[in-house]
Design an enzyme around this catalytic site. Structure first.
Site, mmCIF file in Angstrom:
data_model
loop_
_atom_site.group_PDB
_atom_site.id
_atom_site.type_symbol
_atom_site.label_atom_id
_atom_site.label_comp_id
_atom_site.label_asym_id
_atom_site.label_seq_id
_atom_site.Cartn_x
_atom_site.Cartn_y
_atom_site.Cartn_z
ATOM 1 N N LYS A 183 0.840 -1.199 0.000
ATOM 2 C CA LYS A 183 0.000 0.000 0.000
ATOM 3 C C LYS A 183 0.878 1.252 0.000
ATOM 4 C CE LYS A 183 -3.631 2.419 2.410
ATOM 5 N NZ LYS A 183 -4.602 2.482 3.490
ATOM 6 N N GLU A 189 10.533 -4.974 4.336
ATOM 7 C CA GLU A 189 10.628 -6.384 3.912
ATOM 8 C C GLU A 189 10.257 -6.541 2.443
ATOM 9 O OE1 GLU A 189 9.042 -5.165 6.552
ATOM 10 O OE2 GLU A 189 8.912 -6.611 8.206
ATOM 11 N N GLY A 242 -4.894 -1.851 4.673
ATOM 12 C CA GLY A 242 -4.089 -2.997 4.250
ATOM 13 C C GLY A 242 -4.788 -4.333 4.498
ATOM 14 N N ARG A 243 -5.329 -4.514 5.705
ATOM 15 C CA ARG A 243 -5.944 -5.812 6.039
ATOM 16 C C ARG A 243 -7.337 -5.964 5.444
ATOM 17 N NH1 ARG A 243 -4.951 -2.483 10.054
ATOM 18 N NH2 ARG A 243 -6.629 -1.629 11.344
ATOM 19 N N GLU A 328 -5.073 -6.671 14.520
ATOM 20 C CA GLU A 328 -4.559 -5.362 14.096
ATOM 21 C C GLU A 328 -5.693 -4.330 14.125
ATOM 22 O OE1 GLU A 328 -0.981 -4.852 11.311
ATOM 23 O OE2 GLU A 328 -2.646 -4.260 10.035
ATOM 24 N N HIS A 359 -5.673 -33.315 17.820
ATOM 25 C CA HIS A 359 -4.620 -34.170 18.366
ATOM 26 C C HIS A 359 -3.476 -33.345 18.941
ATOM 27 C CE1 HIS A 359 -6.578 -37.733 16.751
ATOM 28 N NE2 HIS A 359 -6.940 -36.928 15.773
ATOM 29 N N LYS A 470 9.014 -1.062 14.156
ATOM 30 C CA LYS A 470 9.590 -0.812 12.826
ATOM 31 C C LYS A 470 10.679 0.253 12.916
ATOM 32 C CE LYS A 470 5.436 -1.334 9.963
ATOM 33 N NZ LYS A 470 4.516 -0.646 9.069
HETATM 34 O O1 LIG Z 1 1.068 -2.768 2.209
HETATM 35 P P1 LIG Z 1 2.181 -2.212 3.009
HETATM 36 O O2 LIG Z 1 2.178 -0.703 3.018
HETATM 37 O O3 LIG Z 1 3.502 -2.757 2.545
HETATM 38 O O4 LIG Z 1 1.987 -2.647 4.509
HETATM 39 C C1 LIG Z 1 1.978 -4.006 4.857
HETATM 40 C C2 LIG Z 1 1.387 -4.228 6.207
HETATM 41 O O5 LIG Z 1 2.117 -3.520 7.177
HETATM 42 C C3 LIG Z 1 1.244 -2.982 8.152
HETATM 43 O O6 LIG Z 1 1.200 -1.615 7.981
HETATM 44 C C4 LIG Z 1 1.682 -3.341 9.540
HETATM 45 O O7 LIG Z 1 3.041 -3.195 9.711
HETATM 46 C C5 LIG Z 1 -0.111 -3.604 7.856
HETATM 47 O O8 LIG Z 1 -1.163 -2.859 8.300
HETATM 48 C C6 LIG Z 1 -0.040 -3.762 6.384
HETATM 49 O O9 LIG Z 1 -0.991 -4.678 5.914
#
Ligand SMILES: O=P(O)(O)OC[C@H]1O[C@](O)(CO)[C@@H](O)[C@@H]1O
Length: 497
Positions: A183, A189, A242-243, A328, A359, A470
């Site tokens: 987003k 990462e 995002g979610r 979240e 199990h 972060k």
């Molecule tokens: O889509 P982006 O901006 O890479 O963010 C990834 C994820 O990181 C977050 O901001 C949490 O660190 C989430 O809310 C989001 O889904």
């Protein structure tokens, strides 16, 4: 005047007694929406409890806030923006609907172009993203894409290079499209994985690797600056969290894996749940009733966790998807006005896959000291073609576990072999698992989260809690950061100074 104290004072009758007292209980606490049967009769909800929650919902203006969300008001107050994921499936403000439809049209055109081999023969799609930019697409592809012989799609989220190397080992770089989903287009990462994937393509003779990149983002300018051509940027609106983003261009891997018609079905299923949520009275509203049960257990019975179990291999990623969606969204400590919330907010969502979980962790559910509301998810139509007995066993196990949790078994002679019973569960039973029902199911969870948030008085749509960690990781990566002795020692021991 109803408030939380009225809800807290509700009688706590055993589940079996609730059934005995009311022959209509099953009918009152189960409902069917969009090809999904919701059975909440094995929770402790009663008519009285539902009425108390309905009164609380009136006090908290749930109806007004629901309309405000669908109407495009800035219900995400801390970030001063609207919440637009429902517009992606056709429910929302006209302007948001138009934008979402335009973005979908753009996404569809690009998929058509890929299918027409505008990028040459493509067999592999490598999607890099994390959190909401990976969990939703991964769930969709895993649940619905098993029989699809279309593209081989891999979704990589972890910055641990092992995850990416696994894909490098099996993908042909010259037949791979790289999809960068973020987003913000700044997530460490994702950008690191994207850079490494570009490097892998370059090292393996792909002449113009950036020419094989598709960006899924609400920050198109960042994607262009990073090197993606504007024609291959698939934007989505800033108001789509995002979610909550799998309905937007973030759903690209699912759309390409399943084909556009299936993706459209997913949106339609979600829209059907949106309409149900928007138009049904709360006592017959699946997301609202499920949220009332959630709140009953966290606020009245002190439950700290809840556990969905997917009794269907195709839904094995649902619990981890729900972890982000629920925790979240509602794992917050202050109200929308910035006051301490003063009560437990989201329970910890955990769970797993049945029958495996039986199990492993069901011991605690049956006899442990924690009360855990369980949620069974199952599908009537089998996803496999093996002997019918497999699916029969699967479903019967799910239903028997719910019955056993409720019934328990006394054993005065041997307490170690006694089952207290009265342990709550709900069952969500899909007729079939297809794009439409999965869309409706995910939308059900989104609205359930919304109702929980409104009744708790919190903002479900921000996530500032993830920022501090972060920032500190970034500072450490730059060789800085003011760390405590323990953390400083760990950094030193790992040779990261
Ligand atoms: O889509 P982006 O901006 O890479 O963010 C990834 C994820 O990181 C977050 O901001 C949490 O660190 C989430 O809310 C989001 O889904």
């Amino acid at each position: 005047m109803t408030d939380w104290s009225t809800i807290k004072d509700l009688p706590t009758t055993r589940l079996e007694q609730l059934f005995a007292d009311d022959p209509e209980r099953l009918a009152k606490f189960s409902l069917d929406v969009a090809g999904i049967h919701f059975d909440l009769s094995k929770t402790h909800l009663t008519r009285e409890a539902v009425a108390a929650f309905e009164a609380l919902a009136r006090q908290m203006d749930l109806a007004g806030k629901r309309e405000a969300m669908f109407g495009g008001a800035h219900v995400n107050v801390t970030e001063d923006r609207p919440v637009e994921h429902t517009a992606e499936r056709g429910e929302g403000k006209a302007e948001s609907l138009k934008r979402a439809a335009d973005y979908h049209a753009r996404m569809r055109m690009l998929i058509d172009a890929i299918e027409a081999e505008a990028f040459g023969p493509v067999r592999h799609v490598l999607h890099v993203g994390i959190g909401g930019s990976a969990l939703g697409p991964n769930l969709l592809v895993d649940a619905l894409g098993r029989d699809s012989e279309r593209y081989d799609v891999a979704i990589v989220s972890n910055v641990d290079g092992v995850a990416l190397e696994d894909v490098f080992d099996r993908f042909d770089p010259s037949a791979t499209l790289l999809v960068v989903a973020s987003k913000t287009f700044t997530t460490t990462e994702t950008m690191m994985n994207a850079d490494s994937a570009i490097g892998w393509m370059q090292e393996n003779g792909v002449e113009d690797p950036y020419g094989r990149v598709i960006a899924l983002t609400a920050s198109p300018e960042q994607a262009i600056e990073w090197g993606v051509d504007e024609t291959r940027v698939l934007p989505f609106s800033e108001g789509v969290g995002g979610r909550y983003s799998l309905w937007s261009s973030i759903g690209f891997p699912a759309a390409i894996k399943l084909g556009w018609d299936q993706f459209a079905e997913l949106l339609e299923g979600a829209a059907e749940m949106d309409r149900h949520f928007r138009l049904s009275a709360l006592h017959e509203n699946a997301p609202a009733l499920a949220a009332f049960a959630d709140l009953y257990y966290t606020q009245v019975r002190g439950c700290e966790t809840r556990a969905p179990f997917a009794y269907d291999e195709r839904l094995r990623l649902l619990p981890s998807y729900l972890q982000q969606l629920e925790m979240e969204s509602n794992g917050k400590g202050v109200t929308v006005d910035g006051q301490p919330v003063g009560r437990p907010t989201a329970p910890i969502t955990w769970g797993g896959v049945g029958t495996d979980a039986q199990h492993a962790v069901f011991q605690l559910l049956h006899q442990g000291t924690h009360l855990v509301p369980v949620e069974f998810l199952a599908v009537i139509e089998a996803g496999d073609t093996l002997a019918e007995e497999h699916h029969r066993q699967l479903l019967l196990n799910a239903f028997a576990q719910g019955a056993a949790l409720m019934k328990g078994r006394a054993n005065p002679d041997d307490p170690a072999r006694a089952y207290p019973g009265d342990r709550p569960s709900s069952t969500i039973l899909l007729d079939v698992l297809d794009a439409r029902t999965l869309g409706a199911l995910i939308a059900f969870y989104e609205h359930r989260v919304f109702v929980n948030g409104v009744l708790l008085g919190i903002n479900s749509f921000d996530q500032f809690g993830v920022e501090l960690g972060k920032e500190m990781a970034k500072a450490a990566a730059k060789g800085g950061g003011d760390f405590d002795p323990s953390t400083a020692d760990l950094i030193r021991r790992a040779g990261l100074e």
